[in-house]
Design a protein around this motif. Structure first.
Motif, PDB file in Angstrom:
ATOM      1  N   VAL A 281       0.843  -1.204   0.000  1.00 20.88           N
ATOM      2  CA  VAL A 281       0.000   0.000   0.000  1.00 20.88           C
ATOM      3  C   VAL A 281       0.875   1.249   0.000  1.00 20.88           C
ATOM      4  O   VAL A 281       0.602   2.225  -0.718  1.00 20.88           O
ATOM      5  CB  VAL A 281      -0.943  -0.020   1.216  1.00 20.88           C
ATOM      6  CG1 VAL A 281      -1.710   1.303   1.321  1.00 20.88           C
ATOM      7  CG2 VAL A 281      -1.927  -1.177   1.108  1.00 20.88           C
ATOM      8  N   VAL A 299      -8.066   2.811  -0.919  1.00 20.89           N
ATOM      9  CA  VAL A 299      -7.351   1.624  -0.457  1.00 20.89           C
ATOM     10  C   VAL A 299      -8.369   0.659   0.118  1.00 20.89           C
ATOM     11  O   VAL A 299      -9.125   1.021   1.032  1.00 20.89           O
ATOM     12  CB  VAL A 299      -6.294   1.979   0.601  1.00 20.89           C
ATOM     13  CG1 VAL A 299      -5.591   0.712   1.091  1.00 20.89           C
ATOM     14  CG2 VAL A 299      -5.275   2.963   0.040  1.00 20.89           C
ATOM     15  N   VAL A 312      -5.388  -0.892  -4.408  1.00 26.88           N
ATOM     16  CA  VAL A 312      -5.137   0.544  -4.359  1.00 26.88           C
ATOM     17  C   VAL A 312      -5.404   1.093  -5.750  1.00 26.88           C
ATOM     18  O   VAL A 312      -4.763   0.671  -6.713  1.00 26.88           O
ATOM     19  CB  VAL A 312      -3.684   0.854  -3.926  1.00 26.88           C
ATOM     20  CG1 VAL A 312      -3.471   2.361  -3.860  1.00 26.88           C
ATOM     21  CG2 VAL A 312      -3.368   0.209  -2.581  1.00 26.88           C
TER      22      VAL A 312
END
Length: 366
Positions: A281, A299, A312
């Motif tokens: 991430v 996200v 993402v």
């Protein structure tokens, strides 16, 4: 293992054994001339054995020829030392370089028996020569395999260090650059906002220093990482987990990129997978900040019974090729692969933006 070294102690043993094995035969020499020739061959053989470390091929040839001469003059004298030297030479040098020595050994150990018509003995010596050479070649191959494994371990460790440094520095430096640029833009018109941007820059720098200190403690640890679970994560050093994702998204929000975090599921996730998810991430948002010219990102972290999904996506208008290659995506794919999962990255189908999606196992499947 390009070259091997023959210890001095081993060379001394070879010389002593070769001389000791020849002395009883010399005592029964039929004539002074035969005795003189045997002494010359014995001395030549001992000298060649002593220099076998520096000149393995030449030394092996001299030993084999001397052994053949002694067998010819004294039939009871066996070619035992020739087999030892053949095995040693195959260990010292690559197999391709010792094939001619094997051929010479076959002639020298089996030739005298063939000349006397002892075919059974010749066949026995032939098999012994092949076996001795094979043992030496196999020992060298095992040594080369161990060296290759150590070299591969070093390269893998270097790659891991480079990947972790990239994850820590690329994200933080990108945030600091954006914050510094924002502070410069409003320094005169809005000093309060400039101070806030500078504070966020300071916080990002302190966070990076904290992570780097923990990372360096892991690298410098004498006893190695505390990796009881076998997932490659050092629990003695502070590592980001799923609980740190809100802080990460808040930091990105301070740069002007609106980040929405959605977490679904409350299953137990292994420590190593949590660290991998955070790094994926982090890298995906860093790429969005640096390349996408996006205004918003989303996200999604969804934990299932046996695997978890990490996605993402952003609404960036930047060129997809700018984020399609490079160390960032390669590092994310490598992390996912090491954790037993898969990762896909590319432009979002049917709309603007870029998407990174990973599937990672959270428990072993039978």
């Amino acid at each position: 293992m390009t070259t091997a070294r023959l210890p001095r102690r081993w060379r001394t043993v070879l010389v002593v054994v070769s001389v000791a094995a020849t002395v009883p035969v010399l005592a029964y020499s039929p004539s002074p001339l035969t005795l003189t020739c045997a002494l010359v061959l014995t001395a030549s053989q001992a000298a060649a054995l002593w220099g076998l470390d520096r000149h393995p091929r030449r030394g092996a040839a001299v030993v084999l020829l001397a052994s053949a001469g002694l067998q010819t003059m004294f039939p009871p004298f066996g070619p035992g030392i020739a087999f030892v030297v053949l095995c040693t030479c195959a260990w010292l040098r690559p197999a391709a370089e010792t094939l001619w020595i094997l051929g010479l050994a076959v002639v020298c150990v089996a030739g005298p028996a063939v000349v006397r018509g002892h075919w059974t003995a010749a066949a026995f010596w032939l098999g012994a020569a092949l076996l001795a050479w094979s043992w030496g070649a196999l020992a060298r191959a095992r040594g080369e395999r161990r060296v290759a494994e150590r070299r591969r371990a070093v390269l893998e460790e270097r790659a891991r260090i480079a990947r972790d440094l990239h994850d820590v520095l690329a994200h933080t430096v990108s945030v600091m650059v954006v914050q510094a640029a924002a502070a410069d833009d409003v320094f005169e018109s809005n000093p309060q906002r400039a101070r806030e941007a500078l504070r966020r820059t300071e916080e990002a720098g302190r966070q990076a220093l904290t992570e780097l200190r923990g990372f360096l403690r892991t690298v410098r640890a004498d006893d190695g990482p505390d990796d009881e679970a076998g997932d490659g994560i050092d629990r003695a050093a502070p590592q980001p987990t799923l609980a740190d994702l809100p802080r990460l998204t808040d930091t990105m929000g301070g740069t002007g990129l609106r980040v929405t975090l959605v977490c679904d599921g409350d299953g137990e996730v292994p420590w190593g997978v949590q660290v991998g998810v955070y790094r994926i991430v982090q890298e995906a948002l860093t790429n969005t900040l640096r390349h996408a010219r996006a205004s918003a990102a989303e996200v999604l972290v969804r934990i299932g019974e046996s695997e978890m999904r990490v996605r993402v996506r952003d609404d960036g208008r930047g060129p997809a090729g700018a984020r399609g290659d490079g160390h960032g995506l390669a590092g994310m794919r490598e992390r996912a692969s090491l954790l037993g999962g898969t990762l896909h990255a590319g432009p979002r189908p049917g709309c603007a933006g870029f998407e990174v999606e990973a599937w990672l196992p959270v428990r072993e499947t039978s």
